[in-house]
Design an enzyme around this catalytic site. Sequence first.
Site, PDB file in Angstrom:
ATOM      1  N   ASP A 317       0.867  -1.169   0.000  1.00 29.45           N
ATOM      2  CA  ASP A 317       0.000   0.000   0.000  1.00 29.45           C
ATOM      3  C   ASP A 317       0.916   1.235   0.000  1.00 29.45           C
ATOM      4  O   ASP A 317       2.144   1.142   0.056  1.00 29.45           O
ATOM      5  CB  ASP A 317      -0.983  -0.031   1.179  1.00 29.45           C
ATOM      6  CG  ASP A 317      -2.201   0.876   0.923  1.00 29.45           C
ATOM      7  OD1 ASP A 317      -2.136   1.734   0.011  1.00 29.45           O
ATOM      8  OD2 ASP A 317      -3.211   0.758   1.641  1.00 29.45           O
ATOM      9  N   GLU A 527      -9.883   6.779   5.213  1.00 29.64           N
ATOM     10  CA  GLU A 527      -8.555   6.619   5.825  1.00 29.64           C
ATOM     11  C   GLU A 527      -8.392   7.534   7.040  1.00 29.64           C
ATOM     12  O   GLU A 527      -9.361   7.921   7.679  1.00 29.64           O
ATOM     13  CB  GLU A 527      -7.458   6.808   4.770  1.00 29.64           C
ATOM     14  CG  GLU A 527      -7.624   5.811   3.608  1.00 29.64           C
ATOM     15  CD  GLU A 527      -6.460   5.790   2.650  1.00 29.64           C
ATOM     16  OE1 GLU A 527      -5.311   5.787   3.093  1.00 29.64           O
ATOM     17  OE2 GLU A 527      -6.722   5.765   1.427  1.00 29.64           O
TER      18      GLU A 527
HETATM   19  C1  BGC Z   1      -5.191   3.115   0.345  1.00 30.15           C
HETATM   20  C2  BGC Z   1      -5.474   2.033  -0.676  1.00 30.15           C
HETATM   21  C3  BGC Z   1      -5.438   2.599  -2.066  1.00 30.15           C
HETATM   22  C4  BGC Z   1      -4.107   3.269  -2.287  1.00 30.15           C
HETATM   23  C5  BGC Z   1      -3.946   3.846  -3.681  1.00 30.15           C
HETATM   24  C6  BGC Z   1      -3.951   3.923  -0.009  1.00 30.15           C
HETATM   25  O1  BGC Z   1      -3.808   5.014   0.808  1.00 30.15           O
HETATM   26  O2  BGC Z   1      -5.026   2.532   1.608  1.00 30.15           O
HETATM   27  O3  BGC Z   1      -6.718   1.452  -0.416  1.00 30.15           O
HETATM   28  O4  BGC Z   1      -5.663   1.593  -3.002  1.00 30.15           O
HETATM   29  O5  BGC Z   1      -3.960   4.323  -1.350  1.00 30.15           O
HETATM   30  O6  BGC Z   1      -4.739   4.949  -3.872  1.00 30.15           O
END
Ligand code: BGC
Length: 760
Positions: A317, A527
């Site tokens: 990630d 998030e």
């Molecule tokens: C998130 C992921 C996402 C990635 C790309 C991260 O901050 O946790 O779910 O796919 O960013 O955007």
Amino acid sequence: MRKQFTRPLRLLSLLFIVLAISSCGRKGAETNGDKGKEQKITDLLSEMTIEEKVGQMTQITLEVILKTDDEGDLIEPHEIDPEKLDEALNNYHVGSILNCGGHAYGRDQWYEIISTIQERAIKDTRMGIPIIYGIDAIHGVNYTLGATLFPQQIGLAATWNPSLVKQAGAISAYETRASSIPWNFSPVLGMGRHPAWPRFWETFGEDVYLTKTMGNALIEGYEGDDISGDEKVASCMKHYLGYSFPLSGKDRTPAWIPERMLREIFLPPFKSAVDMGSMTVMVNSAEINGIPAHASKFLLSDLLKDELGFNGFIVSDWQDIKYLHDRHHVAPTQKEAVKMSIDAGLDMSMVPTDYSFTGHLTELVKEGSISEERLDESVRRILRVKLALDLFEKPYTNPTDYKKFASEEFRMANLQSARESITLLKNDNNLLPLNKNSKLLVTGPGANTMVSLNGGWTYTWQGEDTDEYAGEYNTVLEAIEKKIGKNNVRYEKGSSFEEIEDLRAVKRAAASADKILLCLGETAYTEKPGDINDLYISDAQKELAKTAISTGKPVILLLTEGRPRLISKFANEMDAILMAYLPGNEGGNAIPDVLFGDVNPSGKLPFSYPRYPNDLVTYDHKHTEAIGPENGDNAYNPQFPFGYGLSYTSFNYENLNLDKSSIDNKGELTISVDVSNSGKRQGKEVVQLYIGDLYASITPSVKRLRGFEKIDLQPGETKTVSFTLNADDLSFIGRDNQWITEAGTFKVMIDKLESTFELK
Ligand code: BGC
């Protein structure tokens, strides 16, 4: 029903699967074409330098190669900077790019960006390997202007209708390819078992069986039988594993999950998706039991690659290798962090804002700390997916070939998903459906905005600008005005999501209204920015609710929210409660369809809606969590239970029948029940089958969902619904962390009917 195999059955079952796959040539089969592809990979690997291999394992964000002004800000409209692209492709041999530059693009702009990248990658690099471009298209292709934006996953789960979910997946895949993008960072297969977690709404809720079923359906929609198809994309299972269950409820904080629970609750949706052929997986950004997932050989190599036989690639990630040093403090240097994650089994680093990973990994290989064979393993996996997507032959698609993008057909499918997700939680004295002549006061922060209908990952990461992008769609207020006429509707906002605005105006307006629609919930977030300290709905909204109640008019509470914000301080005084989750761009239309009875609600809660912040118990709790007031107050006592949802008609369950009183380890049990529509209008009902193991060597759950079916019944109509179970459906993870079954008595529960049978 569970497709897990108990130990004695596993080998046989595996053999059966291999035979079945090779005889019908479906996904996962080792065909001549596959052998040809593996040979092509071997040939490519034999020619690649260490730097080129490391580059394939590098993923950068689009911003890195966009034009900027003197201050370093992106120039609008975003455009590729040819020198930066050349640097990425030829100096660093980058294999993957992700995301948009902070906001949504039109399809032409996507085409321009991706075709430029791919043309250069194929024609102007030594190896001519195409990029794999990835995007978060989590409720439709949410970074493309005009796309069909569906309910978020939690709303899709509430439909309890896998065929709608598959259709949503297929439309999302079509529109993602129409944006020239072949790889989707979706679905989330984490279990939504902590209601405070700010990504709760990205899950399919708290139940393993429901999550597995809906995850499979979404992947089937995305991938079909063959991801090389022009209308299909590669899925990305995320976030592996246990990310969704932080002890604090805050994003990217520690989870403590014993291996037994990890295997029984968290792993099955991933196992099932791997078996379906999903070829990419993204890692949990946080830690489990003190070990960051990105540094866990147990999770990445032993469990995923070896035990589950996953043969696609594992992507990190966002910036998570760096965080092994910066945040988790398990790696004393950045270089050590790279070594740790590669040793654990990671294949691709979402670096994504610089080339530090590339430098460190190249050094590690050149000094002999990581072998070139180790690189080959990861690059083989990455190239396997690029070949499966046919990117060498079709590196990008052209939007003009996608005539159905945002079509009426897609809009109707979206509307249907939103309608079927809406869940009626309370309806005192059959207040709903409302009469279309009602004089309605609409109030609350959720009434006139597209933001709280869509949530995060909508045009932008946090989804805060959705009103600017989605102006053409109806808010709840606009759709109600269209349905019953502006003259019948008064609107007073009363409060924002966090601040009281004008409660007196609400009180005044209520005087001339028959009823009040109180639209509460949450604004958009995802998030870390979505972390909360208090699960109760905001004080401002509670005050607005109290104001509405004080008018004496019947109040209908409409919730648009990504997680169950507690409403216990006023829920008893609401006359009706409608839960809409985050229903997407058609949500504004779907909600009045239900309010005014054009649609009979059929959604069911995919989670337990808690009553108190210290009582976050899931429905599949233990018997000690079901002991009611006489022995302490720890009975399962949510505001609304898992699987709950009312209808405008009534359903009657009769004749629960088991075809046998006992089965053995190889046997099958067929359970049937008659369900009738005993009310006056057509309606859909979700028939839910639960099983409880009365006594077991590991304290059993009171009940676990083992099957469901959504049926449609006319008034007076009866349907017989059957489920078939076998011993696998009764198994659990035993003391040695393996699936086992134990002989004994099991309880079958459908609605209020119960019966028992024996497993010999
Ligand atoms: C998130 C992921 C996402 C990635 C790309 C991260 O901050 O946790 O779910 O796919 O960013 O955007």
